[in-house]
Write an enzyme that holds these catalytic residues in place. Structure first.
Site, short mmCIF file in Angstrom:
data_model
loop_
_atom_site.label_atom_id
_atom_site.label_comp_id
_atom_site.label_asym_id
_atom_site.label_seq_id
_atom_site.Cartn_x
_atom_site.Cartn_y
_atom_site.Cartn_z
N HIS A 116 -2.35 4.35 1.81
CA HIS A 116 -3.61 3.78 1.31
C HIS A 116 -4.76 4.74 1.60
CE1 HIS A 116 -2.52 2.32 5.35
NE2 HIS A 116 -3.72 2.76 5.65
N GLN A 181 -8.88 -1.16 2.47
CA GLN A 181 -7.88 -0.10 2.40
C GLN A 181 -6.95 -0.29 1.20
OE1 GLN A 181 -6.60 -1.02 6.38
NE2 GLN A 181 -6.77 1.11 7.01
N ASP A 183 -4.19 0.14 -1.53
CA ASP A 183 -2.93 0.90 -1.57
C ASP A 183 -2.93 1.87 -2.74
OD1 ASP A 183 -1.97 -0.80 0.48
OD2 ASP A 183 0.07 -0.58 -0.32
N ASP A 213 2.51 7.37 8.45
CA ASP A 213 2.01 6.03 8.77
C ASP A 213 2.47 5.01 7.74
OD1 ASP A 213 -0.14 4.35 10.23
OD2 ASP A 213 -0.74 4.16 8.13
N TYR A 217 5.88 1.04 3.10
CA TYR A 217 5.12 0.27 2.12
C TYR A 217 4.67 1.03 0.86
CZ TYR A 217 4.77 -2.28 6.52
OH TYR A 217 5.06 -2.89 7.70
N LEU A 218 5.18 2.23 0.65
CA LEU A 218 4.64 3.04 -0.45
C LEU A 218 4.77 2.38 -1.82
CD1 LEU A 218 5.72 6.68 0.52
CD2 LEU A 218 3.81 5.30 1.36
N GLU A 220 5.95 -0.84 -4.45
CA GLU A 220 6.12 -2.28 -4.56
C GLU A 220 7.06 -2.54 -5.74
OE1 GLU A 220 2.79 -0.93 -4.91
OE2 GLU A 220 2.73 -0.94 -2.72
N GLU A 255 6.86 5.78 10.81
CA GLU A 255 6.35 4.57 11.45
C GLU A 255 6.82 3.40 10.60
OE1 GLU A 255 2.77 1.66 12.54
OE2 GLU A 255 2.80 2.77 10.67
N HIS A 322 -1.69 2.88 20.14
CA HIS A 322 -3.06 2.47 19.81
C HIS A 322 -3.12 1.11 19.11
CE1 HIS A 322 -1.44 4.07 16.15
NE2 HIS A 322 -2.40 3.44 15.49
N ASP A 323 -1.97 0.56 18.72
CA ASP A 323 -1.94 -0.74 18.05
C ASP A 323 -1.62 -1.84 19.06
OD1 ASP A 323 -2.54 0.03 15.44
OD2 ASP A 323 -0.48 0.66 15.07
#
Ligand code: NOJ
Length: 574
Positions: A116, A181, A183, A213, A217-218, A220, A255, A322-323
């Site tokens: 995104h 953000q 996509d 990252d 999810y790239l 759909e 990730e 960091h999450d």
């Protein structure tokens, strides 16, 4: 362009599988050191601390996004993939970081949120203004917000839907994360080309790896759940082929917060590889579960489910990052137990997880911190540390979202914890001043001055690990025990037979999660007659008896790393 990088970069040793033995350290540039007093950490500040990181034993830095960004998602909302946010520095300063890191035989891994962009990205601005222009099809637009009903919402605390209405284009756009953000539309070949162009841009600059990252999810699809769709895997293969051909020795890190069978698919196959590494999301919450439940069973079950990975593939093991500490990969029952133990104040929760740092999670228990790190450094895969956890930094749950654990690094007991000489009110986030974790008490300087500090302990463990390639390269096999609080496994490495030319080695790792001392019988029938030796001090431990059992006692929440061998072993640091 086609640029064939030399495998041996200046200052780096030749080893295309360096990542399998490396200790990684996640450092948020914004949080580490502010060199110019503007209140935000920067690249020049990080360069000034490379000696510290080298001393600690870090081999590679993972740098979360430093690109131009409105910083509404810690920089994962990028407005230009080819520039550095001015408050962090310049592209030249980034190049300097790469050079200075390489001089120290340290590698740099860039974070690339390719799924995104920020809605402030010029691509999005053009896309919303001109549906028929060159960027009109760069994002996933629809007249309806009902498309892709199988795709779950990830940021459940803030988003109700994966669709947001754009009043300019008068259409909905798809977003897996925050609504600011959008996509990217990977079905558009121009988007795929622009992505590959960005990959080359940073690899040409000499970075040693890219963290991909949100990689599942790239793409759909109508019927799929938008996580690891076949077209996503095809595209990763394409990127990997480019890396193998033009940039050998650089790594791609996935990730993918998914179940083991799904995460493993991001390694691809030997014939059609995808990522070199993938974060081990499933193992992480089970470490925390075992610490409180005093049961090793969940870890044993997971580690026994050996998931075959292609040669050269490696897991990235971590305790915190960091999450939030994500609890997506545990059952509802266990999740509720974890919330009860670790997030008793609702403010500690975030999405499906817990937004706290390691030391506060473990109630600053030195025994638990050591046990957790001993697991981190001996499980199969390469360890990833999160900045500040080496000194047991605290968090600030009164800050919003995941900022709770992104506060300034605590270097000294001086103003702003030595992070910055700015007016304290100007800092991007306040330093931690809580009772237990106040920067006056918890800082690098004071821990350097105490030989028994957590910092020295972690440095020592890192160096012991480095002396034994087995930890990075060996297999892992669970051994049965008669105590449900004890986890035992052997790490075995064939050594000289391997391409690395090391000696063969077997290390027995034993961990007790019990909150009291225990005795345990470990079943090790393959090692009858072998004597064991402590890997830290070299002391002789019991010999594995004729019936294949090894009797040990362990103190409260403690562990052993034992060399298994017939001859006397000289342990300690190498
Ligand atoms: C994963 C990153 O780790 C997280 O910090 C970010 O919010 C999401 N991707 C969205 O980019």
């Amino acid at each position: 362009m086609s640029f064939t990088a030399p495998i041996q970069l200046p200052g780096l040793t030749l080893d295309t599988q360096w990542y399998r033995r490396a200790v990684f350290y996640e450092v948020m540039v914004r949080s580490f050191v502010d060199s110019n007093g503007d209140g935000s950490g920067d690249l020049a500040g990080l360069v000034g601390k490379l000696d510290y990181l080298q001393w600690l034993g870090v081999d590679a830095l993972w740098i979360p996004p430093i690109y131009a960004s409105p910083l509404r998602d810690g920089g994962y909302d990028v407005s230009d993939f080819k520039s550095v946010l001015p408050e962090f520095g310049t592209v030249d300063e980034f190049k300097d970081l790469v050079t200075k890191a390489h001089e120290r035989n340290m590698r740099i891994v860039m974070d690339y949120p390719l799924n995104h962009t920020s809605d402030a990205h010029d691509w999005f601005q053009q896309s919303r203004l001109d549906p028929h222009g060159p960027f009109g099809d760069y994002y996933v637009w629809s007249d309806s917000d009902q498309k892709y009903p199988n795709i779950r919402v990830i940021f459940v605390d803030t988003e109700e839907s994966n669709w947001a209405f754009d009043p300019v284009r008068r259409q909905f756009y798809f977003h897996r994360f925050f609504s600011h953000q959008p996509d990217l539309n990977f079905d558009n070949p121009a988007v795929r080309e622009a992505t590959i162009d960005t990959v080359r841009f940073w690899l040409d600059m000499g970075v040693d790896g890219i963290r991909l990252d949100a990689i599942p999810y790239l793409f759909e699809s109508e019927d799929g759940n938008g996580e690891g769709e076949p077209k996503t895997h095809e595209f990763i293969k394409e990127i990997r082929a480019i890396v193998d051909k033009e940039y050998p020795g650089r790594v791609l890190i996935a990730e993918a917060n998914q179940w083991p069978q799904e995460v493993v698919s991001f390694f691809g196959t030997e014939e059609e590889p995808e990522c070199h590494m993938a974060f081990d999301f499933p193992v992480m919450p089970r470490i925390f579960y075992s610490l409180r439940s005093q049961q090793a069973g969940e870890l044993v079950r997971l580690l026994k489910e050996t998931t075959e990975v292609p040669p050269g593939a490696a897991w990235g093991v971590f305790l915190r990052n960091h999450d939030e500490l994500t609890l997506e990969m545990v059952s509802e029952e266990y999740r509720q137990a974890m919330y009860g133990w670790y997030a008793y104040d609702p403010r500690m929760r975030s999405n499906v997880g817990i937004r706290r740092r390691l030391a506060p999670l473990l109630d600053n228990s030195r025994a638990e911190l050591e046990l957790a790190h001993a697991l981190l450094f001996s499980l199969q895969g390469s360890p990833f540390l999160y900045y500040g956890d080496e000194i047991g930094m605290g968090d600030n749950i009164w800050l919003p979202d995941r900022d709770s654990s992104r506060t300034p690094m605590q270097w000294t007991p001086d103003r702003n914890a030595g992070f910055s000489h700015a007016d304290p009110g100007k800092l991007y986030l306040p330093v931690v001043q809580s009772l237990v974790y106040n920067y006056n008490l918890i800082n690098v300087e004071s821990q350097l001055a105490q030989s028994r500090s957590l910092l020295h302990w972690i440095r020592n463990v890192i160096h012991v690990r480095k002396g034994h390639p087995t930890f990075g390269l060996g297999s892992l096999r669970i051994l049965d025990t008669n105590n449900e609080s004890v986890l035992a496994f052997v790490r075995e490495y064939e050594g000289s037979g391997s391409q690395f030319g090391d000696s063969p080695e077997t290390v027995l790792c034993v961990f007790s999660f019990a909150h009291n001392p225990v005795s345990v019988e470990i079943s090790a029938p393959d090692f009858v007659g072998a004597t064991t030796y402590d890997l830290f001090g070299g002391s002789q431990f019991p010999t594995i008896s004729e019936d294949g059992s090894l009797q040990l006692t362990l103190g409260t929440q403690s562990f052993y790393w034992l060399h298994v061998g017939a001859t006397h072993f000289v342990g300690g640091r190498t």
